[in-house]
Write an enzyme that holds these catalytic residues in place. Sequence first.
Site, PDB file in Angstrom:
ATOM      1  N   GLY A  72       0.820  -1.208   0.000  1.00  0.00           N
ATOM      2  CA  GLY A  72       0.000   0.000   0.000  1.00  0.00           C
ATOM      3  C   GLY A  72       0.853   1.257   0.000  1.00  0.00           C
ATOM      4  O   GLY A  72       0.508   2.264  -0.650  1.00  0.00           O
ATOM      5  N   ASN A 153      -7.450   4.645   9.224  1.00  0.00           N
ATOM      6  CA  ASN A 153      -6.955   3.406   9.825  1.00  0.00           C
ATOM      7  C   ASN A 153      -7.003   3.417  11.345  1.00  0.00           C
ATOM      8  O   ASN A 153      -6.990   2.355  11.962  1.00  0.00           O
ATOM      9  CB  ASN A 153      -5.528   3.111   9.349  1.00  0.00           C
ATOM     10  CG  ASN A 153      -4.624   4.309   9.401  1.00  0.00           C
ATOM     11  OD1 ASN A 153      -4.911   5.352   8.788  1.00  0.00           O
ATOM     12  ND2 ASN A 153      -3.536   4.211  10.129  1.00  0.00           N
ATOM     13  N   GLN A 181      -7.794   0.515   4.089  1.00  0.00           N
ATOM     14  CA  GLN A 181      -8.677   0.039   5.166  1.00  0.00           C
ATOM     15  C   GLN A 181     -10.106  -0.201   4.689  1.00  0.00           C
ATOM     16  O   GLN A 181     -10.863  -0.932   5.329  1.00  0.00           O
ATOM     17  CB  GLN A 181      -8.701   1.040   6.333  1.00  0.00           C
ATOM     18  CG  GLN A 181      -7.378   1.175   7.058  1.00  0.00           C
ATOM     19  CD  GLN A 181      -7.020  -0.035   7.900  1.00  0.00           C
ATOM     20  OE1 GLN A 181      -7.865  -0.838   8.281  1.00  0.00           O
ATOM     21  NE2 GLN A 181      -5.738  -0.189   8.186  1.00  0.00           N
ATOM     22  N   SER A 201      -3.948  -2.773  -0.433  1.00  0.00           N
ATOM     23  CA  SER A 201      -2.862  -3.585   0.109  1.00  0.00           C
ATOM     24  C   SER A 201      -3.377  -4.975   0.449  1.00  0.00           C
ATOM     25  O   SER A 201      -4.531  -5.125   0.851  1.00  0.00           O
ATOM     26  CB  SER A 201      -2.293  -2.903   1.363  1.00  0.00           C
ATOM     27  OG  SER A 201      -1.352  -3.760   1.989  1.00  0.00           O
ATOM     28  N   GLY A 202      -2.522  -5.984   0.306  1.00  0.00           N
ATOM     29  CA  GLY A 202      -2.951  -7.353   0.551  1.00  0.00           C
ATOM     30  C   GLY A 202      -3.097  -7.722   2.017  1.00  0.00           C
ATOM     31  O   GLY A 202      -4.053  -8.384   2.408  1.00  0.00           O
ATOM     32  N   HIS A 203      -2.133  -7.276   2.847  1.00  0.00           N
ATOM     33  CA  HIS A 203      -2.060  -7.879   4.186  1.00  0.00           C
ATOM     34  C   HIS A 203      -3.110  -7.376   5.163  1.00  0.00           C
ATOM     35  O   HIS A 203      -3.211  -7.893   6.276  1.00  0.00           O
ATOM     36  CB  HIS A 203      -0.646  -7.740   4.771  1.00  0.00           C
ATOM     37  CG  HIS A 203      -0.262  -6.380   5.244  1.00  0.00           C
ATOM     38  ND1 HIS A 203      -0.255  -6.038   6.572  1.00  0.00           N
ATOM     39  CD2 HIS A 203       0.136  -5.278   4.583  1.00  0.00           C
ATOM     40  CE1 HIS A 203       0.159  -4.780   6.699  1.00  0.00           C
ATOM     41  NE2 HIS A 203       0.399  -4.301   5.510  1.00  0.00           N
ATOM     42  N   THR A 239      10.163  -8.104 -11.726  1.00  0.00           N
ATOM     43  CA  THR A 239       9.509  -9.406 -11.930  1.00  0.00           C
ATOM     44  C   THR A 239       8.365  -9.563 -10.939  1.00  0.00           C
ATOM     45  O   THR A 239       8.527  -9.307  -9.746  1.00  0.00           O
ATOM     46  CB  THR A 239      10.530 -10.543 -11.762  1.00  0.00           C
ATOM     47  OG1 THR A 239      11.579 -10.338 -12.706  1.00  0.00           O
ATOM     48  CG2 THR A 239       9.882 -11.905 -12.003  1.00  0.00           C
ATOM     49  N   CYS A 326       2.016   4.393  15.632  1.00  0.00           N
ATOM     50  CA  CYS A 326       2.100   2.947  15.451  1.00  0.00           C
ATOM     51  C   CYS A 326       3.557   2.509  15.370  1.00  0.00           C
ATOM     52  O   CYS A 326       3.899   1.368  15.602  1.00  0.00           O
ATOM     53  CB  CYS A 326       1.354   2.518  14.198  1.00  0.00           C
ATOM     54  SG  CYS A 326       1.899   3.313  12.698  1.00  0.00           S
TER      55      CYS A 326
HETATM   56  C1  LIG Z   1      -1.561  -0.345   6.258  1.00  0.00           C
HETATM   57  C2  LIG Z   1      -1.899   0.918   5.535  1.00  0.00           C
HETATM   58  C3  LIG Z   1      -1.074   1.416   4.526  1.00  0.00           C
HETATM   59  C4  LIG Z   1       0.239   0.788   4.182  1.00  0.00           C
HETATM   60  O1  LIG Z   1       0.097  -0.439   3.513  1.00  0.00           O
HETATM   61  P1  LIG Z   1       1.393  -1.416   3.482  1.00  0.00           P
HETATM   62  O2  LIG Z   1       0.973  -2.510   2.554  1.00  0.00           O
HETATM   63  O3  LIG Z   1       1.582  -1.873   4.892  1.00  0.00           O
HETATM   64  O4  LIG Z   1       2.518  -0.620   2.969  1.00  0.00           O
HETATM   65  C5  LIG Z   1      -1.455   2.571   3.887  1.00  0.00           C
HETATM   66  N1  LIG Z   1      -2.597   3.193   4.203  1.00  0.00           N
HETATM   67  C6  LIG Z   1      -3.426   2.745   5.153  1.00  0.00           C
HETATM   68  C7  LIG Z   1      -4.686   3.479   5.439  1.00  0.00           C
HETATM   69  C8  LIG Z   1      -3.110   1.600   5.868  1.00  0.00           C
HETATM   70  O5  LIG Z   1      -3.913   1.170   6.820  1.00  0.00           O
END
Ligand SMILES: *Cc1c(COP(=O)(O)O)cnc(C)c1O
Length: 387
Positions: A72, A153, A181, A201-203, A239, A326
């Site tokens: 992200g 977030n 989020q 973002s994936g995680h 890649t 954080c």
């Molecule tokens: C977690 C988060 C990001 C960053 O994403 P990453 O994949 O950890 O770099 C950016 N913006 C918001 C609002 C987030 O919660």
Amino acid sequence: MDHLVYLDNSATTRVSEPVLRAMLPFLTEQYGNPSSIYTLGQQAKAAIEEAREKVAKAINAKPREIFFTSCGTESDNWAIRGTARRMAAKGKKHLVTSAFEHHAVLHACKALEREGFEVTYLPVSADGLVDPAAVAAAIRPDTALVTIMYANNEIGTIQPIGEIGKICREKGVWFHTDAVQALGNVRIDVAAEQIDMLSLSGHKIHAPKGVGALYIRQGVLPESLMEGGGQESRRRPGTENTASIVGLGQAVEDAYADFDEKIARMAALRDRLIDGLLKIPDTRLNGSRERRLCTNVNISFKGIEGEGILLWLDMNGVAASSGSACTSGSLDPSHVLLAIGLDHGTAHGSLRLSLGRYNTDADVDHVLAVLPGIIARLRELSPVYQA
Ligand SMILES: *Cc1c(COP(=O)(O)O)cnc(C)c1O
């Protein structure tokens, strides 16, 4: 409690079983380079294109408008710095954002200020919302980009993105939103909401760490941040992280497959947590109760420190976050809580509990059973509270 009550899903989530199963072949048998022309490579390429279609479908974009990135943070940087570079050539060196963005956005803006750009940081209301009229008023003839997050977030407030998108489109200014989020927790429609770029973002949605995407509307052209090969339509070299991209596609599809049922269930858990915790004396809910992610609870407890609450929760098998930065180790209170008008003391005594699809009623019961006692103990020890 013999298992961890994980209530920090806005920090990261566990990889789901379906995501892991979808990914595994691409770490072992299907290891081909997607740029290779033989079958092994083309199978990887096909899997990436399938993931692109899934992500596009979830936000009502076209597959060719989805570009995979490393996270992200990279997506935010690409949208902001890439647009700034493109627009500087046209003499446009002004950006509009809000005071409570994620650091990936705020620090990208700060870096641009050092390079001679001007940035307007719009205030947010006491309940954590950006006023679309303030966005309209901030746009100037030399504005290169408006970037306002979809959902915050820390306090979970959902911004009036469609209204802001409409204003930007009418004024002919590109509009980027950080939807990291919001993805999976809100229905997103980049066409209806007139969004030009959107980060994800994936995680945060049960895919692995280290994969993200940027939606870029056709015809919108932020400069690339890296030079290299021809991947991602020549706009984002490197890649491809095939397995993680496949995981992201699966996670996005899963997030919307049982959307209504999942959202209703998480909102009920959220509401039970909020109602239960507000029964503790001298507490307040941070952020609008109505325009709020189903995942977010953020409460301030007068007279005590968030770190103390976190340590006691950890000893009771609960993982959560506090209202300090954080970046652990920092004692600065959260810029988000300061932006909605909290004083430093109140911001320090804040707790974020963030829900995910794996949380249960039993998790909420456990928090409601242990937290009132923890707060009472900490307050007994707090000269600030006693005063
Ligand atoms: C977690 C988060 C990001 C960053 O994403 P990453 O994949 O950890 O770099 C950016 N913006 C918001 C609002 C987030 O919660």
